[in-house]
Design a protein around this motif. Structure first.
Motif, PDB file in Angstrom:
ATOM      1  N   GLU A   1      22.329   4.380  -2.265  1.00 47.15           N
ATOM      2  CA  GLU A   1      22.287   2.915  -2.298  1.00 47.15           C
ATOM      3  C   GLU A   1      21.864   2.355  -0.935  1.00 47.15           C
ATOM      4  O   GLU A   1      21.082   1.399  -0.871  1.00 47.15           O
ATOM      5  CB  GLU A   1      23.651   2.358  -2.711  1.00 47.15           C
ATOM      6  CG  GLU A   1      23.952   2.546  -4.198  1.00 47.15           C
ATOM      7  CD  GLU A   1      25.358   2.095  -4.581  1.00 47.15           C
ATOM      8  OE1 GLU A   1      26.140   1.687  -3.685  1.00 47.15           O
ATOM      9  OE2 GLU A   1      25.674   2.140  -5.778  1.00 47.15           O
TER      10      GLU A   1
ATOM     11  N   GLN B   1      26.082   8.818  -3.854  1.00 41.75           N
ATOM     12  CA  GLN B   1      25.617   7.556  -4.428  1.00 41.75           C
ATOM     13  C   GLN B   1      25.577   6.465  -3.353  1.00 41.75           C
ATOM     14  O   GLN B   1      24.622   5.674  -3.297  1.00 41.75           O
ATOM     15  CB  GLN B   1      26.524   7.120  -5.578  1.00 41.75           C
ATOM     16  CG  GLN B   1      26.069   5.816  -6.226  1.00 41.75           C
ATOM     17  CD  GLN B   1      26.954   5.400  -7.384  1.00 41.75           C
ATOM     18  OE1 GLN B   1      27.825   6.138  -7.810  1.00 41.75           O
ATOM     19  NE2 GLN B   1      26.713   4.202  -7.884  1.00 41.75           N
TER      20      GLN B   1
ATOM     21  N   TYR C   1      30.086  13.023  -5.257  1.00 36.55           N
ATOM     22  CA  TYR C   1      29.115  12.196  -5.973  1.00 36.55           C
ATOM     23  C   TYR C   1      29.143  10.759  -5.455  1.00 36.55           C
ATOM     24  O   TYR C   1      28.092  10.126  -5.300  1.00 36.55           O
ATOM     25  CB  TYR C   1      29.391  12.201  -7.481  1.00 36.55           C
ATOM     26  CG  TYR C   1      28.906  13.439  -8.195  1.00 36.55           C
ATOM     27  CD1 TYR C   1      27.591  13.886  -8.074  1.00 36.55           C
ATOM     28  CD2 TYR C   1      29.758  14.166  -9.018  1.00 36.55           C
ATOM     29  CE1 TYR C   1      27.141  15.013  -8.727  1.00 36.55           C
ATOM     30  CE2 TYR C   1      29.315  15.310  -9.681  1.00 36.55           C
ATOM     31  CZ  TYR C   1      28.014  15.722  -9.530  1.00 36.55           C
ATOM     32  OH  TYR C   1      27.576  16.844 -10.190  1.00 36.55           O
TER      33      TYR C   1
END
Length: 118
Positions: free
Chosen positions: A88, A84, A80
């Motif tokens: 980003e 992420q 995860y």
């Protein structure tokens, strides 16, 4: 009484020997009972140690299962986090692209505007 007339030597000895045998027999019986109690206590300790061993084995197994579960959750969390970070980065790229387009639009809009009348 023959033993009393002979000085009591012959009659007292068998009585004394019987008393000594009885005392020795009582000592041996007490010792036997003590050994049996100690054996019973050793057996109880042995059973207790076996029970403790079984408990330790079960706890170790549970800890190993928890460790595996924690490692699986840590792997999932790492995945995860990686996702992420990628999102980003993509968001930063898109934001930079939007800013460039807005500047081009502003710069192009100023060049295309008619000059003010003199």
């Amino acid at each position: 009484d023959w033993s009393s007339t002979t000085g009591g030597g012959g009659g007292a000895s068998p009585r004394r020997t019987a008393a000594e045998y009885d005392a020795r027999l009582a000592d041996l019986e007490r010792e036997r009972e003590c050994i049996e109690r100690e054996k019973a206590q050793v057996e109880r300790y042995k059973q207790l140690l076996l029970k403790q061993r079984d408990i330790m084995i079960a706890l170790t197994q549970r800890l190993n299962e928890r460790d595996e579960q924690i490692m699986a959750l840590q792997d999932e969390l790492d995945a995860y986090d990686k996702n992420q970070a990628a999102l980003e980065n993509k968001l930063d790229e898109k934001t930079a692209q939007c800013i460039r387009l807005q500047r081009l639009e502003l710069d192009g809009g100023a060049a295309a505007a008619p000059a003010p009348p003199a």
